[in-house]
Design a protein around this motif. Structure first.
Motif, short mmCIF file in Angstrom:
data_model
loop_
_atom_site.label_atom_id
_atom_site.label_comp_id
_atom_site.label_asym_id
_atom_site.label_seq_id
_atom_site.Cartn_x
_atom_site.Cartn_y
_atom_site.Cartn_z
N GLU A 190 -31.51 25.99 70.21
CA GLU A 190 -32.96 26.18 70.21
C GLU A 190 -33.60 25.31 69.14
O GLU A 190 -33.76 25.72 67.98
N GLN A 191 -33.95 24.08 69.51
CA GLN A 191 -34.51 23.13 68.56
C GLN A 191 -36.01 22.90 68.76
O GLN A 191 -36.61 22.06 68.08
N ALA A 192 -36.64 23.67 69.64
CA ALA A 192 -38.07 23.48 69.93
C ALA A 192 -38.96 23.59 68.69
O ALA A 192 -40.00 22.90 68.63
N PRO A 193 -38.63 24.43 67.68
CA PRO A 193 -39.51 24.47 66.49
C PRO A 193 -39.68 23.11 65.81
O PRO A 193 -40.67 22.90 65.10
N ARG A 194 -38.74 22.21 66.01
CA ARG A 194 -38.86 20.88 65.38
C ARG A 194 -40.04 20.10 65.92
O ARG A 194 -40.57 19.22 65.24
N ASP A 195 -40.47 20.41 67.14
CA ASP A 195 -41.50 19.60 67.79
C ASP A 195 -42.84 19.71 67.09
O ASP A 195 -43.51 18.70 66.86
N ALA A 196 -43.27 20.92 66.78
CA ALA A 196 -44.60 21.10 66.18
C ALA A 196 -44.63 22.12 65.06
O ALA A 196 -45.32 21.93 64.06
N LEU A 197 -43.86 23.22 65.20
CA LEU A 197 -44.00 24.31 64.23
C LEU A 197 -43.49 23.92 62.85
O LEU A 197 -44.19 24.14 61.84
N LEU A 198 -42.29 23.39 62.74
CA LEU A 198 -41.76 23.07 61.41
C LEU A 198 -42.62 22.03 60.69
O LEU A 198 -42.92 22.20 59.50
N PRO A 199 -43.07 20.97 61.36
CA PRO A 199 -43.98 20.04 60.66
C PRO A 199 -45.27 20.71 60.22
O PRO A 199 -45.79 20.42 59.13
N ALA A 200 -45.81 21.62 61.04
CA ALA A 200 -47.05 22.31 60.66
C ALA A 200 -46.83 23.21 59.46
O ALA A 200 -47.68 23.29 58.56
N CYS A 201 -45.70 23.90 59.42
CA CYS A 201 -45.39 24.75 58.27
C CYS A 201 -45.27 23.93 57.00
O CYS A 201 -45.75 24.33 55.93
N GLU A 202 -44.64 22.78 57.12
CA GLU A 202 -44.52 21.89 55.96
C GLU A 202 -45.91 21.43 55.49
O GLU A 202 -46.20 21.42 54.29
N GLU A 203 -46.77 21.09 56.44
CA GLU A 203 -48.11 20.61 56.09
C GLU A 203 -48.94 21.69 55.39
O GLU A 203 -49.67 21.40 54.43
N TYR A 204 -48.81 22.94 55.85
CA TYR A 204 -49.66 24.02 55.33
C TYR A 204 -48.96 24.85 54.24
O TYR A 204 -49.53 25.83 53.77
N GLY A 205 -47.76 24.48 53.86
CA GLY A 205 -47.08 25.21 52.79
C GLY A 205 -46.61 26.58 53.20
O GLY A 205 -46.49 27.49 52.36
N VAL A 206 -46.34 26.77 54.48
CA VAL A 206 -45.89 28.06 55.00
C VAL A 206 -44.37 28.10 54.99
O VAL A 206 -43.71 27.20 55.52
N GLY A 207 -43.80 29.14 54.39
CA GLY A 207 -42.35 29.27 54.34
C GLY A 207 -41.78 29.61 55.71
O GLY A 207 -42.38 30.40 56.46
N VAL A 208 -40.64 29.05 56.04
CA VAL A 208 -39.99 29.29 57.33
C VAL A 208 -38.75 30.14 57.12
O VAL A 208 -37.85 29.78 56.34
N ILE A 209 -38.72 31.27 57.81
CA ILE A 209 -37.55 32.16 57.84
C ILE A 209 -36.88 31.96 59.19
O ILE A 209 -37.47 32.27 60.23
N VAL A 210 -35.69 31.43 59.17
CA VAL A 210 -34.97 31.16 60.43
C VAL A 210 -34.15 32.38 60.80
O VAL A 210 -33.40 32.92 59.99
N ARG A 211 -34.30 32.82 62.04
CA ARG A 211 -33.45 33.88 62.58
C ARG A 211 -32.61 33.32 63.74
O ARG A 211 -32.91 32.28 64.28
N VAL A 212 -31.55 34.05 64.08
CA VAL A 212 -30.67 33.73 65.21
C VAL A 212 -30.06 32.33 65.06
O VAL A 212 -29.89 31.60 66.03
N ALA A 213 -29.72 31.96 63.84
CA ALA A 213 -29.12 30.64 63.61
C ALA A 213 -27.76 30.51 64.27
O ALA A 213 -27.31 29.40 64.57
N LEU A 214 -27.09 31.65 64.50
CA LEU A 214 -25.78 31.64 65.17
C LEU A 214 -25.91 32.07 66.63
O LEU A 214 -24.90 32.32 67.29
N ASP A 215 -27.13 32.15 67.13
CA ASP A 215 -27.41 32.51 68.52
C ASP A 215 -26.66 33.77 68.94
O ASP A 215 -25.95 33.79 69.94
#
Length: 323
Positions: A190-215
């Motif tokens: 599941e790499q879809a967050p790379r498309d828009a969400l992760l860059p937006a979080c970086e831009e706005y200083g929003v911390g990212v909590i990753v879940r289900v990293a091991l699916d």
């Protein structure tokens, strides 16, 4: 253990966080309060400082409260995040609900008060909504209540846990600046967050909590054709029909491309998630001492190389086993 800043909050959290769904003993079969306390205490001993739970996780908050109460200072220095679920069921598809039906302010306050009693704490570091629909942005009284809870010292920060496989369904509210964190599924498949969400979080200083990293175990190498789970365990549903065979095929392809052994896959998968932009912590379910020690050990492993990341990026798999 290594540590990172949780977005712009000023909190420093362990790269590996404790995902406490399994401590609830509801969906995951095979745990009890005593073993849960032991696993969590071992994680804290190994440097884990971030625990993620939810009101919906059965006994989870109670087990966490017991484990922290037994620590010197009541677990001072450990950051606890919990979630408030919607007042009425919200489907993965657009629900058409008004936010006053799903998350009225009074419901947020009541849920938090229950969480605080179960946890034995006077505040939580992070309160999250356990689902979200971006059309709710600017509507309802949930934000007014969040601001009040912050002023009262009952929560320090606020975030949203995004619907499964819908990382774009939070971008509107994120850009208003009201979020401190976003929790999202992010892994080799599941790499879809790379498309828009992760860059937006970086831009706005929003911390990212990753879940289900091991699916849910698919990226541990343990899910293969013929796998079985205890009766009543929710993975019997998640990995139903021919899904284990699908997972096996994709995992074998990953291992072949990397030239690595199956036992290396969990560490590789966690390090892949940690390489995501703006990622602060990766929460992992750890119900046994062995799993705690295995996952905490990635602190001793180097980051993935550019070659490894490039190989893994090619294994994006558009699937939704929650559907």
């Amino acid at each position: 253990m290594r540590y990172r800043e949780l977005g712009r909050t000023g909190l420093t959290v362990s790269e590996i966080g404790y995902g406490a769904w399994g401590l609830g003993q509801g969906a995951w079969v095979g745990a009890d309060d005593d073993s849960g306390v032991r696993a969590l205490r071992r994680a804290l001993d190994l440097g884990v400082t971030f625990i993620d739970t939810a009101r919906a996780y059965d006994r989870s908050e109670r087990v966490i409260g017991r484990a922290l109460k037994e620590l010197p200072g009541g677990g001072e220095g450990v950051h606890v995040a919990t979630k408030v679920g919607p007042k009425v069921p919200v489907s993965l598809s657009p629900s058409g609900l008004d936010p006053m039906e799903a998350f009225p302010g009074a419901h947020l306050r009541e849920s938090l008060e229950t969480s605080l009693r179960e946890l034995g704490r006077d505040h939580v570091d992070l309160l999250q909504l356990h689902t979200w629909e971006d059309e709710w942005t600017g509507r309802g009284d949930w934000l007014e209540t969040v601001d009040a809870l912050k002023r009262e010292g009952k929560i320090r920060y606020f975030g949203i846990s995004v619907k499964d496989h819908q990382p774009e369904n939070v971008l509107t509210v994120l850009r208003t600046g009201v979020l401190d964190t976003v929790q999202v599924i992010y892994n080799v498949f599941e790499q879809a967050p790379r498309d828009a969400l992760l860059p937006a979080c970086e831009e706005y200083g929003v911390g990212v909590i990753v879940r289900v990293a091991l699916d849910e175990g698919a990226l541990t190498g343990a899910i293969r054709t013929g796998v079985t789970f205890p009766e009543g365990d929710w993975r019997n549903w998640y990995f139903r029909d021919d899904r284990p065979a699908q997972v096996e095929q994709h995992v074998d392809a990953i291992l072949a491309d990397l030239g690595s052994a199956a036992e290396e896959l969990p560490s590789t998968a966690l390090r892949f998630a940690l390489a995501g932009r703006a990622v602060s912590t990766v929460i992992v379910g750890m119900r046994s001492l062995g799993n705690v020690e295995r996952n905490a050990a990635i602190a001793d492993a180097p980051p993935l190389s550019e070659r490894e990341l490039a190989v893994l990026t090619k294994h994006r798999w558009a699937k939704n086993f929650y559907g």
